[in-house]
Write a protein that holds these residues in place. Structure first.
Motif, mmCIF file in Angstrom:
data_model
loop_
_atom_site.group_PDB
_atom_site.id
_atom_site.type_symbol
_atom_site.label_atom_id
_atom_site.label_comp_id
_atom_site.label_asym_id
_atom_site.label_seq_id
_atom_site.Cartn_x
_atom_site.Cartn_y
_atom_site.Cartn_z
ATOM 1 N N VAL A 1 0.840 -1.206 0.000
ATOM 2 C CA VAL A 1 0.000 0.000 0.000
ATOM 3 C C VAL A 1 0.872 1.251 0.000
ATOM 4 C CG1 VAL A 1 -1.663 1.355 1.325
ATOM 5 C CG2 VAL A 1 -1.960 -1.131 1.100
ATOM 6 N N MET A 2 1.902 1.275 0.849
ATOM 7 C CA MET A 2 2.773 2.439 0.925
ATOM 8 C C MET A 2 3.542 2.629 -0.380
ATOM 9 S SD MET A 2 1.743 3.369 3.756
ATOM 10 C CE MET A 2 2.717 4.877 3.789
ATOM 11 N N PHE A 3 3.955 1.520 -1.000
ATOM 12 C CA PHE A 3 4.657 1.604 -2.278
ATOM 13 C C PHE A 3 3.720 2.150 -3.353
ATOM 14 C CE2 PHE A 3 5.615 -0.308 -6.409
ATOM 15 C CZ PHE A 3 6.913 0.148 -6.608
ATOM 16 N N MET A 4 2.506 1.612 -3.426
ATOM 17 C CA MET A 4 1.539 2.046 -4.427
ATOM 18 C C MET A 4 1.155 3.507 -4.238
ATOM 19 S SD MET A 4 0.890 -0.403 -6.569
ATOM 20 C CE MET A 4 0.999 -2.187 -6.739
ATOM 21 N N ASP A 5 1.071 3.948 -2.986
ATOM 22 C CA ASP A 5 0.696 5.335 -2.727
ATOM 23 C C ASP A 5 1.767 6.290 -3.249
ATOM 24 O OD1 ASP A 5 -1.047 7.333 -1.682
ATOM 25 O OD2 ASP A 5 0.299 7.576 0.024
ATOM 26 N N ARG A 6 3.026 5.891 -3.115
ATOM 27 C CA ARG A 6 4.115 6.745 -3.604
ATOM 28 C C ARG A 6 4.087 6.864 -5.126
ATOM 29 N NH1 ARG A 6 7.122 4.048 0.470
ATOM 30 N NH2 ARG A 6 7.971 2.586 -1.072
ATOM 31 N N TRP A 7 3.617 5.807 -5.790
ATOM 32 C CA TRP A 7 3.582 5.807 -7.250
ATOM 33 C C TRP A 7 2.157 5.911 -7.794
ATOM 34 C CZ3 TRP A 7 8.064 6.590 -9.538
ATOM 35 C CH2 TRP A 7 9.221 6.267 -8.838
ATOM 36 N N ASN A 8 1.268 6.458 -6.980
ATOM 37 C CA ASN A 8 -0.140 6.561 -7.356
ATOM 38 C C ASN A 8 -0.351 7.499 -8.539
ATOM 39 O OD1 ASN A 8 -2.791 5.798 -7.110
ATOM 40 N ND2 ASN A 8 -3.256 7.168 -5.407
ATOM 41 N N VAL A 9 0.648 8.313 -8.832
ATOM 42 C CA VAL A 9 0.531 9.242 -9.953
ATOM 43 C C VAL A 9 0.300 8.494 -11.265
ATOM 44 C CG1 VAL A 9 3.026 9.312 -10.366
ATOM 45 C CG2 VAL A 9 1.608 11.219 -11.094
ATOM 46 N N TYR A 10 0.780 7.250 -11.347
ATOM 47 C CA TYR A 10 0.630 6.485 -12.589
ATOM 48 C C TYR A 10 -0.808 6.001 -12.783
ATOM 49 C CZ TYR A 10 5.690 6.622 -12.920
ATOM 50 O OH TYR A 10 6.989 7.059 -13.023
ATOM 51 N N THR A 11 -1.394 5.429 -11.739
ATOM 52 C CA THR A 11 -2.795 5.010 -11.866
ATOM 53 C C THR A 11 -3.699 6.229 -12.024
ATOM 54 O OG1 THR A 11 -2.912 4.894 -9.439
ATOM 55 C CG2 THR A 11 -2.549 2.842 -10.629
ATOM 56 N N ASP A 12 -3.347 7.317 -11.335
ATOM 57 C CA ASP A 12 -4.132 8.541 -11.479
ATOM 58 C C ASP A 12 -4.052 9.060 -12.914
ATOM 59 O OD1 ASP A 12 -5.448 10.937 -9.802
ATOM 60 O OD2 ASP A 12 -4.112 11.796 -11.309
ATOM 61 N N ALA A 13 -2.880 8.969 -13.532
ATOM 62 C CA ALA A 13 -2.714 9.437 -14.903
ATOM 63 C C ALA A 13 -3.535 8.596 -15.879
ATOM 64 C CB ALA A 13 -1.243 9.399 -15.293
ATOM 65 N N VAL A 14 -3.599 7.300 -15.640
ATOM 66 C CA VAL A 14 -4.413 6.426 -16.497
ATOM 67 C C VAL A 14 -5.886 6.810 -16.383
ATOM 68 C CG1 VAL A 14 -5.217 4.061 -16.853
ATOM 69 C CG2 VAL A 14 -2.799 4.501 -16.430
ATOM 70 N N GLY A 15 -6.360 6.989 -15.133
ATOM 71 C CA GLY A 15 -7.753 7.383 -14.940
ATOM 72 C C GLY A 15 -8.056 8.740 -15.544
ATOM 73 N N LEU A 16 -7.168 9.704 -15.332
ATOM 74 C CA LEU A 16 -7.344 11.034 -15.900
ATOM 75 C C LEU A 16 -7.473 10.975 -17.417
ATOM 76 C CD1 LEU A 16 -7.039 14.239 -15.775
ATOM 77 C CD2 LEU A 16 -4.607 13.807 -16.129
ATOM 78 N N SER A 17 -6.562 10.274 -18.069
ATOM 79 C CA SER A 17 -6.535 10.224 -19.532
ATOM 80 C C SER A 17 -7.755 9.514 -20.096
ATOM 81 C CB SER A 17 -5.248 9.526 -19.993
ATOM 82 O OG SER A 17 -4.112 10.147 -19.434
ATOM 83 N N ALA A 18 -8.086 8.364 -19.510
ATOM 84 C CA ALA A 18 -9.230 7.595 -20.018
ATOM 85 C C ALA A 18 -10.536 8.339 -19.811
ATOM 86 C CB ALA A 18 -9.277 6.234 -19.326
ATOM 87 N N PHE A 19 -10.708 8.949 -18.645
ATOM 88 C CA PHE A 19 -11.940 9.679 -18.383
ATOM 89 C C PHE A 19 -12.027 10.961 -19.202
ATOM 90 C CE2 PHE A 19 -13.100 7.629 -14.128
ATOM 91 C CZ PHE A 19 -14.251 7.050 -14.655
ATOM 92 N N ALA A 20 -10.897 11.611 -19.470
ATOM 93 C CA ALA A 20 -10.912 12.817 -20.298
ATOM 94 C C ALA A 20 -11.395 12.496 -21.709
ATOM 95 C CB ALA A 20 -9.515 13.440 -20.337
#
Length: 203
Positions: free
Chosen positions: A83-102
């Motif tokens: 969880v702590m590792f994923m939170d540090r790199w959450n920008v990647y999953t956030d970028a996927v969601g941002l791009s797909a939803f846009a």
């Protein structure tokens, strides 16, 4: 079908992102599900309200809702170190969601017959709405307000679609736009591109 797959990618990415943020903030079982679901669906709900389009409630999302719940459930049982590792790199999953939803937001607005401004607005709200909701509920500063160029890329997807430069009925072009927006968002993260004009004055 292509639009459904795009929405599925976005829902999965944002549901996972919301769950990881919730667990890193030590939310309980119920809170983790609420934050994950809010992150996955808030953007579309906010968009529909702003555009005065009938709102499809979360529990009426069908397969998308069940996929989001499944993703959150899987994430909930991750070890704390993951969880702590994923939170540090959450920008990647956030970028996927941002791009797909846009891209999905642009397609939605075009189908509803909105002009260029409406398409850009729909892309913006759909792309950033979930992330803002996640960060506000987690009592974090929203990425869109302080991190590297973020919302501009969502609006860019709407601009390209609204200008008719791409045929979003073409699967190749639709996913091509998704990949471009994703790469631009990640590039701005790694290169540290900002919209703080004061930074230019210091150069």
């Amino acid at each position: 079908m292509a639009w459904d797959i795009m929405n599925m990618i976005a829902v999965m990415a944002f549901a996972f992102s919301g769950a990881i943020v919730a667990m890193s903030e030590r939310y309980d079982f119920f809170g983790t599900y609420m934050l994950g679901i809010a992150t996955a669906f808030a953007g579309g709900i906010i968009r529909n309200i702003a555009l005065d389009v009938p709102v499809v409630h979360v529990w009426e999302q069908g397969i998308f809702f069940y996929v989001a719940v499944t993703i959150i459930t899987i994430a909930y049982f991750f070890p704390k170190s993951w969880v702590m590792f994923m939170d540090r790199w959450n920008v990647y999953t956030d970028a996927v969601g941002l791009s797909a939803f846009a891209v999905g937001g642009a397609m939605f607005a075009l189908e509803q017959g909105f002009p260029l401004g409406g398409v850009m607005f729909a892309s913006l709200l759909t792309g950033v709405g979930g992330g803002i909701t996640r960060d506000v509920l987690a009592q974090r500063r929203p990425m869109v307000l302080h991190q590297e160029i973020y919302a501009v890329w969502a609006m860019g997807a709407g601009f390209v679609a609204g200008m008719g430069w791409l045929d979003l009925d073409s699967v190749i072009q639709m996913y091509g736009l998704f990949i471009v927006i994703l790469c631009l968002r990640l590039l701005s993260f790694h290169m540290g591109w900002h919209l703080r004009f004061r930074d230019f004055y210091r150069m």
